[in-house]
Design a protein around this motif. Structure first.
Motif, PDB file in Angstrom:
ATOM      1  N   VAL A 296     -19.658  14.110   1.444  1.00 13.60           N
ATOM      2  CA  VAL A 296     -19.819  12.674   1.212  1.00 13.60           C
ATOM      3  C   VAL A 296     -19.270  12.289  -0.159  1.00 13.60           C
ATOM      4  O   VAL A 296     -18.655  11.229  -0.317  1.00 13.60           O
ATOM      5  CB  VAL A 296     -21.303  12.270   1.345  1.00 13.60           C
ATOM      6  N   GLN A 297     -19.460  13.158  -1.140  1.00 12.78           N
ATOM      7  CA  GLN A 297     -18.955  12.874  -2.485  1.00 12.78           C
ATOM      8  C   GLN A 297     -17.432  12.774  -2.492  1.00 12.78           C
ATOM      9  O   GLN A 297     -16.856  11.913  -3.169  1.00 12.78           O
ATOM     10  CB  GLN A 297     -19.403  13.965  -3.465  1.00 12.78           C
ATOM     11  N   VAL A 298     -16.758  13.646  -1.731  1.00 10.79           N
ATOM     12  CA  VAL A 298     -15.296  13.600  -1.662  1.00 10.79           C
ATOM     13  C   VAL A 298     -14.837  12.271  -1.064  1.00 10.79           C
ATOM     14  O   VAL A 298     -13.895  11.637  -1.559  1.00 10.79           O
ATOM     15  CB  VAL A 298     -14.742  14.772  -0.829  1.00 10.79           C
ATOM     16  N   VAL A 299     -15.512  11.827  -0.014  1.00  5.82           N
ATOM     17  CA  VAL A 299     -15.156  10.542   0.605  1.00  5.82           C
ATOM     18  C   VAL A 299     -15.406   9.398  -0.374  1.00  5.82           C
ATOM     19  O   VAL A 299     -14.604   8.454  -0.468  1.00  5.82           O
ATOM     20  CB  VAL A 299     -15.945  10.329   1.915  1.00  5.82           C
ATOM     21  N   ASN A 300     -16.496   9.466  -1.120  1.00  9.42           N
ATOM     22  CA  ASN A 300     -16.773   8.435  -2.128  1.00  9.42           C
ATOM     23  C   ASN A 300     -15.695   8.406  -3.200  1.00  9.42           C
ATOM     24  O   ASN A 300     -15.260   7.334  -3.641  1.00  9.42           O
ATOM     25  CB  ASN A 300     -18.139   8.690  -2.774  1.00  9.42           C
ATOM     26  N   ASP A 301     -15.271   9.606  -3.627  1.00 11.97           N
ATOM     27  CA  ASP A 301     -14.209   9.688  -4.639  1.00 11.97           C
ATOM     28  C   ASP A 301     -12.913   9.079  -4.111  1.00 11.97           C
ATOM     29  O   ASP A 301     -12.205   8.371  -4.835  1.00 11.97           O
ATOM     30  CB  ASP A 301     -13.975  11.148  -5.043  1.00 11.97           C
ATOM     31  N   LEU A 302     -12.594   9.392  -2.860  1.00  8.89           N
ATOM     32  CA  LEU A 302     -11.392   8.828  -2.248  1.00  8.89           C
ATOM     33  C   LEU A 302     -11.482   7.301  -2.177  1.00  8.89           C
ATOM     34  O   LEU A 302     -10.518   6.590  -2.490  1.00  8.89           O
ATOM     35  CB  LEU A 302     -11.189   9.399  -0.837  1.00  8.89           C
ATOM     36  N   SER A 303     -12.648   6.806  -1.783  1.00 10.30           N
ATOM     37  CA  SER A 303     -12.849   5.367  -1.650  1.00 10.30           C
ATOM     38  C   SER A 303     -12.634   4.652  -2.978  1.00 10.30           C
ATOM     39  O   SER A 303     -11.934   3.639  -3.049  1.00 10.30           O
ATOM     40  CB  SER A 303     -14.264   5.083  -1.129  1.00 10.30           C
ATOM     41  N   LYS A 304     -13.208   5.198  -4.058  1.00  7.96           N
ATOM     42  CA  LYS A 304     -13.068   4.589  -5.385  1.00  7.96           C
ATOM     43  C   LYS A 304     -11.611   4.615  -5.842  1.00  7.96           C
ATOM     44  O   LYS A 304     -11.100   3.640  -6.393  1.00  7.96           O
ATOM     45  CB  LYS A 304     -13.964   5.317  -6.393  1.00  7.96           C
TER      46      LYS A 304
ATOM     47  N   THR B 168     -10.520  24.383  -5.534  1.00  8.36           N
ATOM     48  CA  THR B 168     -11.361  23.186  -5.425  1.00  8.36           C
ATOM     49  C   THR B 168     -10.683  22.130  -4.564  1.00  8.36           C
ATOM     50  O   THR B 168     -11.320  21.490  -3.720  1.00  8.36           O
ATOM     51  CB  THR B 168     -11.650  22.618  -6.825  1.00  8.36           C
ATOM     52  N   ILE B 169      -9.384  21.961  -4.777  1.00 11.93           N
ATOM     53  CA  ILE B 169      -8.630  20.974  -3.993  1.00 11.93           C
ATOM     54  C   ILE B 169      -8.642  21.349  -2.516  1.00 11.93           C
ATOM     55  O   ILE B 169      -8.790  20.479  -1.644  1.00 11.93           O
ATOM     56  CB  ILE B 169      -7.189  20.863  -4.523  1.00 11.93           C
ATOM     57  N   ASN B 170      -8.505  22.629  -2.215  1.00 16.16           N
ATOM     58  CA  ASN B 170      -8.540  23.073  -0.817  1.00 16.16           C
ATOM     59  C   ASN B 170      -9.848  22.687  -0.144  1.00 16.16           C
ATOM     60  O   ASN B 170      -9.882  22.262   1.015  1.00 16.16           O
ATOM     61  CB  ASN B 170      -8.337  24.581  -0.734  1.00 16.16           C
ATOM     62  N   LYS B 171     -10.947  22.837  -0.871  1.00 13.25           N
ATOM     63  CA  LYS B 171     -12.251  22.474  -0.317  1.00 13.25           C
ATOM     64  C   LYS B 171     -12.329  20.975  -0.044  1.00 13.25           C
ATOM     65  O   LYS B 171     -12.900  20.538   0.970  1.00 13.25           O
ATOM     66  CB  LYS B 171     -13.371  22.885  -1.288  1.00 13.25           C
ATOM     67  N   LYS B 172     -11.723  20.191  -0.922  1.00 12.49           N
ATOM     68  CA  LYS B 172     -11.763  18.740  -0.749  1.00 12.49           C
ATOM     69  C   LYS B 172     -10.859  18.299   0.399  1.00 12.49           C
ATOM     70  O   LYS B 172     -11.185  17.346   1.116  1.00 12.49           O
ATOM     71  CB  LYS B 172     -11.394  18.050  -2.060  1.00 12.49           C
ATOM     72  N   VAL B 173      -9.731  18.990   0.575  1.00  5.90           N
ATOM     73  CA  VAL B 173      -8.875  18.702   1.730  1.00  5.90           C
ATOM     74  C   VAL B 173      -9.637  18.998   3.017  1.00  5.90           C
ATOM     75  O   VAL B 173      -9.585  18.219   3.979  1.00  5.90           O
ATOM     76  CB  VAL B 173      -7.572  19.522   1.668  1.00  5.90           C
ATOM     77  N   ALA B 174     -10.375  20.114   3.033  1.00 10.66           N
ATOM     78  CA  ALA B 174     -11.184  20.458   4.210  1.00 10.66           C
ATOM     79  C   ALA B 174     -12.232  19.382   4.473  1.00 10.66           C
ATOM     80  O   ALA B 174     -12.513  19.034   5.630  1.00 10.66           O
ATOM     81  CB  ALA B 174     -11.845  21.814   4.002  1.00 10.66           C
ATOM     82  N   SER B 175     -12.806  18.824   3.404  1.00 13.09           N
ATOM     83  CA  SER B 175     -13.798  17.762   3.553  1.00 13.09           C
ATOM     84  C   SER B 175     -13.174  16.523   4.188  1.00 13.09           C
ATOM     85  O   SER B 175     -13.766  15.885   5.068  1.00 13.09           O
ATOM     86  CB  SER B 175     -14.383  17.390   2.184  1.00 13.09           C
ATOM     87  N   LEU B 176     -11.972  16.173   3.737  1.00  8.83           N
ATOM     88  CA  LEU B 176     -11.287  14.994   4.282  1.00  8.83           C
ATOM     89  C   LEU B 176     -10.928  15.199   5.750  1.00  8.83           C
ATOM     90  O   LEU B 176     -11.051  14.288   6.569  1.00  8.83           O
ATOM     91  CB  LEU B 176     -10.030  14.692   3.465  1.00  8.83           C
TER      92      LEU B 176
END
Length: 300
Positions: A24-32, A67-75
């Motif tokens: 959810v934090q990754v999506v929030n970061d993307l949204s901002k 870290t970026i790989n984990k965030k890509v997986a989240s997206l």
């Protein structure tokens, strides 16, 4: 953004609370980021692969590839949710790739014996933390991560009844009830950690509303993970050491693997899969440099 629905979907998928929070934090970061860049409200249906590539490029300026790989997986998981629940028609994450890591990048970072000693010197120094109450608390937290291998989240969630028989050398241990993957484990405590805990508990005082937390903030409530990271990062910065809280756990893991074997380390760390523990058999960059330097007749 469908945040509540996404959280519910993740829970039904069996994801842990910590994983859900991270996604959810990754999506929030993307949204901002999206709203700042485009001057309009974030809309998953209108988000393009180009937008996501720019978002990732921005992260690459300050974050490691792992870290970026984990965030890509989240997206990718977020858009999977959107597709499955008929909230969008297209998936812009389809072309996003997680870059492979070199073995040197995959190896966890742990402190050398000299760095461990330096870290403890600065952790215990009254010149770094002048407040005695906070200093004793920080020492106990640091020792639990460095010598008992606790995660930051486990330190934050410790309750007083998780500390068992501190006055009995053969029985003293810490019980981790809610570790990663929802499993529990017990970790024997050595004398260094025990003394640090006893010194802290002596000055801890009462918490608000009888909070059972071992570690408290200055407001006398359970300390947050962020506050722990801030306190320990302050020590690393003062000691000029390029590490994080998780490096302390990595250090404990490396020592256990080297001295007691991978099976013992796996159990103490609470790893479900022994392949996770095998990372600590991988030599670090320091190990590789030390090996090469050992064959040289010259010294820097």
């Amino acid at each position: 953004m469908f945040q509540a629905e996404f959280q519910k979907w993740l829970k039904e998928e069996g994801r842990s609370p910590k994983t859900i929070q991270a996604y959810v934090q990754v999506v929030n970061d993307l949204s901002k980021w999206y709203e700042k860049q485009n001057g309009e409200k974030f809309d998953p249906q209108e988000t393009s692969a180009y937008d996501l590539q720019r978002f990732i490029q921005k992260m690459m300026e300050t974050q490691e590839q792992a870290t970026i790989n984990k965030k890509v997986a989240s997206l990718k998981t977020y858009w999977k949710f959107l597709i499955e629940t008929d909230r969008v028609k297209t998936d812009p994450t389809r072309k996003l790739k997680m870059k492979s890591l070199a073995s040197s990048q995959m190896a966890p970072k742990w402190l050398t014996p000299r760095e461990r000693s330096k870290f403890l010197d600065f952790l215990e120094s009254p010149t770094i933390e002048k407040n005695e109450w906070k200093r004793l608390r920080n020492i106990a937290m640091g020792q639990l991560m460095l010598q008992a291998g606790l995660r930051v989240s486990e330190v934050a969630s410790l309750d007083l009844d998780n500390l068992i028989a501190l006055d009995k050398p053969r029985e003293r241990k810490v019980l981790i009830r809610y570790s990663k993957h929802g499993r529990s484990r017990e970790i024997p405590l050595n004398l260094d950690v025990t003394k640090a805990l006893q010194a802290w508990l002596k000055v801890r005082g009462e918490s608000k509303e009888s909070d059972p937390a071992v570690f408290l903030s200055e407001r006398k409530t359970r300390i947050s993970e962020r506050a722990i990271q801030t306190a320990i990062s302050k020590v690393f910065k003062a000691a000029n050491l390029p590490y994080t809280c998780h490096s302390l756990r990595h250090t404990a893991a490396k020592l256990w693997v080297n001295h007691k074997g991978i099976e013992v380390a796996q159990r103490l760390l609470g790893h479900e899969n022994i392949q996770t523990t095998q990372r600590y058999v991988t030599p670090s960059e320091h190990d590789l440099r030390q090996a090469v330097d050992s064959t040289s007749s010259e010294r820097d």
